[in-house]
Design a protein around this motif. Structure first.
Motif, PDB file in Angstrom:
ATOM      1  N   TYR A 124      32.143  43.011  42.239  1.00 17.96           N
ATOM      2  CA  TYR A 124      30.753  43.299  42.634  1.00 17.96           C
ATOM      3  C   TYR A 124      30.684  44.749  43.053  1.00 17.96           C
ATOM      4  CZ  TYR A 124      26.502  43.444  45.466  1.00 17.96           C
ATOM      5  OH  TYR A 124      25.279  43.785  45.997  1.00 17.96           O
ATOM      6  N   ARG A 161      36.004  39.581  36.016  1.00 20.75           N
ATOM      7  CA  ARG A 161      36.936  39.052  37.003  1.00 20.75           C
ATOM      8  C   ARG A 161      38.155  39.961  37.080  1.00 20.75           C
ATOM      9  NH1 ARG A 161      36.100  34.390  39.339  1.00 20.75           N
ATOM     10  NH2 ARG A 161      38.315  34.206  39.878  1.00 20.75           N
ATOM     11  N   ALA A 208      35.480  37.641  41.028  1.00 21.78           N
ATOM     12  CA  ALA A 208      34.575  38.492  40.257  1.00 21.78           C
ATOM     13  C   ALA A 208      34.360  39.808  41.006  1.00 21.78           C
ATOM     14  CB  ALA A 208      33.241  37.786  40.053  1.00 21.78           C
ATOM     15  N   LYS A 263      33.711  37.868  46.621  1.00 12.52           N
ATOM     16  CA  LYS A 263      33.836  38.880  45.578  1.00 12.52           C
ATOM     17  C   LYS A 263      34.914  39.914  45.939  1.00 12.52           C
ATOM     18  CE  LYS A 263      29.988  37.598  43.326  1.00 12.52           C
ATOM     19  NZ  LYS A 263      29.258  36.825  44.336  1.00 12.52           N
ATOM     20  N   PRO A 303      30.080  38.392  34.534  1.00 14.67           N
ATOM     21  CA  PRO A 303      30.816  39.044  35.622  1.00 14.67           C
ATOM     22  C   PRO A 303      32.264  39.340  35.222  1.00 14.67           C
ATOM     23  CG  PRO A 303      29.549  37.198  36.463  1.00 14.67           C
ATOM     24  CD  PRO A 303      29.459  37.122  34.976  1.00 14.67           C
TER      25      PRO A 303
END
Length: 562
Positions: free
Chosen positions: A99, A205, A97, A123, A203
């Motif tokens: 961030y 990806r 994911a 992340k 989130p």
């Protein structure tokens, strides 16, 4: 001083010949083009009567090949990307994911970094910076990868490195290279990515792929020496390797150094000191590997005989009309500015301390004077730190059309003035009194950023105690350089070790540890906002750096009392 001005009609055709030849070569160290460029350079020097040679130095190289970013749930989303030298090699790709670290460019306390580490673990981090120290933190926090968004608007992608080791690593150093893949994307694509992340409830990806070739190659290092009446010499240097054609970074610097070799060979009979010119490999994909190899292999010569190092990087750039000087601080400002004023009619826009970069690999070698000409446009529109502020720095667009031959000739003349003084005058342009005061001021500024527990008062007192002895020595040195100048040189060299280094003469600081008194810079934090573990490490570093600083200052004091 007898000064013979360089002749445009003689030198500009030679410089332009080299620029045109290099403009068709991709001179990344370890490549056939780079080796061809080194041979071409030596042959050009020999054709003008100079005794040039090729040193051979083995280097650890990291060559970026490809980088890509795809979004798992948005198969039509695409962007251009590049990986970084010394990024991890992940051709199979890593997925996680995304961030966004919206505060990546801001300072954090130790406790905030601890919380941050929990957020980024596992992340792929998107951030507005990609400096080596940030990558080191990501690696330690077990982040999966980094997508660096370039912060200015040009669409061209810049090559760079995330290698934290200065030069070739030791066995222990090698553990610091990143274990996560790093790519860079431009600002436009970065904003598209952030918009996608913002407008998606779940989130996002992504998959990040990088390909690099990490290998050892023996690279050529061209050197030419012009003897003087004494065994002292000035080291003039420029890196000849480049990203892509790299005409302003750094074919222009290579050409300027060739011009200086031809110019001073013609007046060699009147030179008090010799001129040694080196063209470094490994600047780009070995993190200053060539100049570090040279420092390692010629340490004694440099310490005993080299009186100055002038680095030439990216002169003659389009629109770079304003002159800036980066200097160690031990140089007389009047000496630095006189050459600029004679050629341009006004002093440099500013004189600033040397930062980390520019093949400044010689702080532990005992060289007293270190400086470099830099240049900037009137209005800077790019966050590019090189090529005179040009947006094309470290891109495929750094081509011959980005050169301004008039600015290159200006820079050539400035260097000729500097070198004439250093090679001919008996007294070196050292201002140790002003340098000592600058160090005292920098120490006071540093103290304001440290927790009161980390008092620098003992060091400050030692610097105060040196004020009168150094002023007296400087007076003697200027009056009787043959007798006293060598002592002044050694004194300034030890002050450099204190100001610019945090380690011993035989090792190199990490590539991102800069600022005055770099061994103390990591202590600029509130101890009340640190974990007990971090506080203990900071206290240990403080004690060791204090002992190192006091030992250096005592060495200077003992020398001056003899």
């Amino acid at each position: 001083m007898a000064f013979f001005a360089p002749v445009y009609e003689q030198l500009m055709p030679v410089m332009n010949e080299l620029l045109l030849a290099y403009s068709s070569l991709h001179r990344l160290s370890g490549s056939e083009d780079a080796e061809h460029a080194a041979s071409l350079l030596v042959n050009l020097l020999r054709s003008h009567g100079l005794e040039a040679r090729l040193e051979q130095c083995p280097l650890l190289l990291s060559d970026p090949i490809t980088g890509s970013l795809t979004l798992t749930d948005f198969p039509d989303w695409q962007c251009q990307a590049k990986t970084r030298s010394f990024s991890a090699h992940c051709p199979q790709g890593v997925g996680a994911a995304l961030y966004y670290d919206a505060q990546s460019t801001l300072a954090r306390t130790d406790l905030e970094w601890q919380a941050w580490a929990q957020q980024v673990e596992g992340k792929i981090v998107v951030a507005d910076q990609g400096y080596e120290d940030y990558v080191q933190r990501l690696d330690a926090a077990r982040a999966v990868g980094l997508v660096h968004i370039w912060t200015s608007a040009e669409t061209a992608l810049h090559e760079e490195t995330v290698g934290p080791i200065w030069g070739t690593p030791t066995l222990e150093d090698a553990q610091r290279y990143p274990r996560l893949p790093v790519i860079s994307i431009n600002q436009r694509d970065g904003q598209r990515l952030l918009n996608t992340m913002t407008h998606t409830s779940l989130p996002v990806r992504a998959e990040l792929r990088t390909e690099l070739e990490r290998h050892v190659r023996t690279c050529s290092l061209p050197v030419v020496e012009i003897a003087g009446q004494s065994d002292e010499f000035v080291l003039l240097s420029s890196h000849y390797d480049s990203w892509h054609e790299g005409v302003t970074d750094n074919a222009t610097g290579n050409a300027l150094c060739v011009a200086m070799a031809i110019h001073f060979q013609q007046q060699s009979a009147m030179l008090r000191r010799g001129l040694r010119i080196a063209w470094w490999p490994g600047h780009s994909n070995a993190r200053y590997g060539g100049s570090t190899w040279y420092a390692d292999n010629y340490r004694q010569q440099l310490g005993e005989r080299c009186v100055a190092h002038i680095n030439v990087d990216s002169p003659g750039c389009l629109n770079a009309v304003q002159v800036v000087i980066n200097a160690s601080g031990a140089e007389s400002n009047s000496f630095l500015n006189q050459a600029v004023e004679v050629i341009t009619g006004k002093p440099a826009l500013r004189i600033t301390p040397l930062g980390k970069g520019g093949d400044q690999s010689f702080w532990g070698s005992g060289v007293p004077l270190h400086f470099a000409l830099r240049e900037v446009p009137i209005e800077k529109t790019s966050d590019s730190p090189g090529s005179g502020g040009g947006w094309w720095w470290h891109t495929e667009e750094d081509t011959y059309d980005k050169v301004d031959l008039n600015i290159l000739w200006r820079d050539c003349q400035i260097h000729a003035h500097w070198l004439s003084a250093l090679l001919i005058e008996p007294s070196l342009p050292i201002d140790a009194v002003d340098y000592l005061e600058n160090n005292r001021q920098a120490l006071r500024q540093l103290q304001q950023r440290l927790d009161p527990e980390f008092s620098l008062e003992q060091i400050a007192q030692k610097l105060r105690d040196l004020q009168d002895p150094i002023a007296h020595l400087q007076h003697l040195s200027h009056s009787h350089p043959d007798r006293w100048q060598s002592i002044l040189v050694r004194t300034v060299a030890d002050l450099h070790r204190l100001r610019f280094s945090a380690t011993d003469d035989f090792h190199y600081d990490l590539s991102y540890r800069g600022g005055a008194f770099p061994g103390f810079q990591p202590l600029a934090a509130d101890l009340g906002q640190t974990t007990p573990e971090t506080a203990l490490m900071m206290q240990t570093q403080y004690r060791r750096q204090c002992d190192r600083a006091l030992a250096l200052l005592q060495k200077i004091s003992d020398r001056l009392q003899k």
